[in-house]
Design an enzyme around this catalytic site. Sequence first.
Site, PDB file in Angstrom:
ATOM      1  N   LYS A 199      48.783  42.527  20.918  1.00 61.42           N
ATOM      2  CA  LYS A 199      49.755  44.882  22.022  1.00 61.42           C
ATOM      3  C   LYS A 199      49.018  45.041  21.208  1.00 61.42           C
ATOM      4  CE  LYS A 199      54.542  42.022  22.718  1.00 61.42           C
ATOM      5  NZ  LYS A 199      55.431  42.806  22.248  1.00 61.42           N
ATOM      6  N   GLY A 200      48.288  44.849  20.034  1.00 63.04           N
ATOM      7  CA  GLY A 200      47.831  46.074  18.651  1.00 63.04           C
ATOM      8  C   GLY A 200      47.049  46.682  19.278  1.00 63.04           C
ATOM      9  N   GLU A 224      40.201  45.442  18.575  1.00 61.04           N
ATOM     10  CA  GLU A 224      41.019  45.253  17.813  1.00 61.04           C
ATOM     11  C   GLU A 224      41.981  45.910  17.148  1.00 61.04           C
ATOM     12  OE1 GLU A 224      43.589  43.519  16.980  1.00 61.04           O
ATOM     13  OE2 GLU A 224      43.226  41.189  16.071  1.00 61.04           O
ATOM     14  N   ASP A 225      43.145  46.100  16.882  1.00 59.64           N
ATOM     15  CA  ASP A 225      43.470  46.873  15.831  1.00 59.64           C
ATOM     16  C   ASP A 225      42.974  47.011  14.535  1.00 59.64           C
ATOM     17  OD1 ASP A 225      44.609  44.662  15.805  1.00 59.64           O
ATOM     18  OD2 ASP A 225      46.841  45.628  15.438  1.00 59.64           O
ATOM     19  N   ASP A 256      42.587  42.506   9.099  1.00 59.84           N
ATOM     20  CA  ASP A 256      43.167  42.580   7.679  1.00 59.84           C
ATOM     21  C   ASP A 256      42.522  41.420   6.839  1.00 59.84           C
ATOM     22  OD1 ASP A 256      45.575  42.818   5.957  1.00 59.84           O
ATOM     23  OD2 ASP A 256      46.270  41.826   6.963  1.00 59.84           O
ATOM     24  N   LYS A 309      41.279  46.628   6.216  1.00 58.80           N
ATOM     25  CA  LYS A 309      41.556  46.591   5.432  1.00 58.80           C
ATOM     26  C   LYS A 309      41.338  45.720   4.408  1.00 58.80           C
ATOM     27  CE  LYS A 309      46.508  46.657   6.478  1.00 58.80           C
ATOM     28  NZ  LYS A 309      47.789  46.035   6.000  1.00 58.80           N
ATOM     29  N   PHE A 336      50.526  48.892   4.125  1.00 62.02           N
ATOM     30  CA  PHE A 336      51.457  48.135   5.430  1.00 62.02           C
ATOM     31  C   PHE A 336      51.150  49.596   7.116  1.00 62.02           C
ATOM     32  CE2 PHE A 336      53.766  47.391   8.972  1.00 62.02           C
ATOM     33  CZ  PHE A 336      53.252  46.095   9.402  1.00 62.02           C
ATOM     34  N   VAL A 337      50.739  49.763   7.725  1.00 60.40           N
ATOM     35  CA  VAL A 337      50.188  50.848   8.368  1.00 60.40           C
ATOM     36  C   VAL A 337      50.666  50.726   9.519  1.00 60.40           C
ATOM     37  CG1 VAL A 337      48.571  51.904   7.396  1.00 60.40           C
ATOM     38  CG2 VAL A 337      47.730  50.185   9.469  1.00 60.40           C
ATOM     39  N   ASP A 395      52.693  48.324  14.958  1.00 54.33           N
ATOM     40  CA  ASP A 395      54.036  48.041  14.869  1.00 54.33           C
ATOM     41  C   ASP A 395      54.214  48.074  13.751  1.00 54.33           C
ATOM     42  OD1 ASP A 395      53.517  45.376  15.128  1.00 54.33           O
ATOM     43  OD2 ASP A 395      55.108  44.939  15.496  1.00 54.33           O
ATOM     44  N   ARG A 401      54.472  51.583  17.898  1.00 53.58           N
ATOM     45  CA  ARG A 401      52.697  51.700  18.122  1.00 53.58           C
ATOM     46  C   ARG A 401      52.548  52.813  19.403  1.00 53.58           C
ATOM     47  NH1 ARG A 401      51.897  46.119  18.344  1.00 53.58           N
ATOM     48  NH2 ARG A 401      53.298  44.691  18.374  1.00 53.58           N
TER      49      ARG A 401
HETATM   50  P1  IMP Z   1      44.253  39.266  10.242  1.00 55.97           P
HETATM   51  O1  IMP Z   1      42.728  39.738  10.121  1.00 55.97           O
HETATM   52  O2  IMP Z   1      44.271  38.157  11.019  1.00 55.97           O
HETATM   53  O3  IMP Z   1      45.298  39.225   9.160  1.00 55.97           O
HETATM   54  O4  IMP Z   1      45.151  39.728  11.339  1.00 55.97           O
HETATM   55  C1  IMP Z   1      45.629  41.100  11.896  1.00 55.97           C
HETATM   56  C2  IMP Z   1      46.255  41.299  12.655  1.00 55.97           C
HETATM   57  O5  IMP Z   1      47.126  41.647  12.124  1.00 55.97           O
HETATM   58  C3  IMP Z   1      46.338  42.419  13.504  1.00 55.97           C
HETATM   59  O6  IMP Z   1      45.755  42.442  14.493  1.00 55.97           O
HETATM   60  C4  IMP Z   1      47.396  43.696  13.640  1.00 55.97           C
HETATM   61  O7  IMP Z   1      48.028  43.021  14.836  1.00 55.97           O
HETATM   62  C5  IMP Z   1      48.543  42.915  12.286  1.00 55.97           C
HETATM   63  N1  IMP Z   1      48.266  43.434  11.010  1.00 55.97           N
HETATM   64  C6  IMP Z   1      47.591  43.215  10.277  1.00 55.97           C
HETATM   65  N2  IMP Z   1      47.582  44.925   9.731  1.00 55.97           N
HETATM   66  C7  IMP Z   1      48.795  45.228   9.833  1.00 55.97           C
HETATM   67  C8  IMP Z   1      49.657  46.772   9.350  1.00 55.97           C
HETATM   68  O8  IMP Z   1      49.248  47.061   8.709  1.00 55.97           O
HETATM   69  N3  IMP Z   1      50.228  46.730  10.325  1.00 55.97           N
HETATM   70  C9  IMP Z   1      50.451  46.889  11.250  1.00 55.97           C
HETATM   71  N4  IMP Z   1      49.889  45.328  11.470  1.00 55.97           N
HETATM   72  C10 IMP Z   1      49.092  44.951  10.909  1.00 55.97           C
HETATM   73 MG    MG Z   2      46.386  42.221  16.579  1.00 54.59          MG
END
Ligand code: IMP
Ligand code: MG
Length: 183
Positions: free
Chosen positions: A45-46, A102-103, A106, A134, A155-156, A162, A168
């Site tokens: 949903k992000g 994508e939001d 990470d 990040k 953590f943002v 969220d 959100r």
């Molecule tokens: P990754 O890149 O596979 O670790 O996953 C990224 C997903 O984790 C993002 O699409 C977000 O939904 C969630 N996420 C990662 N960092 C944060 C944060 O700081 N706040 C909220 N959600 C986060």
């Molecule tokens: Mg996401």
Amino acid sequence: MKAMDEDILQVLVTEEQLKAKVQQLGEQISRDYEGKDLLLVSILKGSVVFMADIMRAIKIPSAIDFMVVSSYGGANTTTTGLVKIIKDLDSDLSGKDVLIVEDILDTGVTLSKLVPMLKMRRPNSVKICAILDKPERRKADIHADYLGFQVPDEFVVGYGLDYDEKYRNLPYVGVLKPEVYSK
Ligand code: IMP
Ligand code: MG
């Protein structure tokens, strides 16, 4: 009324900064994808807030689709293994120029697994557009082709992101006060 703002310790990216960046990314994408069969793929949903903004900043014809994915292993996710598709795309990807919206990038684990899965469906191209990055947290070898802002390893929340499904709908990106987590 207790507004969400009261739970925010620090604003990292303001509403104005987000607006300006989204316009800039939209112009760039409109130029780069001119004449192509652009399909914007929002990872729910992000990315829903960013998606709603970026699609209107893109000035060329484009289709949209949505996907829900989850990495196996939850918090202990590693760079190996698969991504579980909870809700798949409706669109046939063959010949399409797919831009994943994508939001935040990470660890990069989710997208590093999703991109090869989508490529197996024979699109013309697959690229990534993320509003936040990040880099310090990266585990997988992946980068955003279109990127908004780099944020520190904190953590943002806000602009789609969220904490426990809340915040959100904050129009900016910020860091929560520590006491919010201990509630
Ligand atoms: P990754 O890149 O596979 O670790 O996953 C990224 C997903 O984790 C993002 O699409 C977000 O939904 C969630 N996420 C990662 N960092 C944060 C944060 O700081 N706040 C909220 N959600 C986060
Ligand atoms: Mg996401």
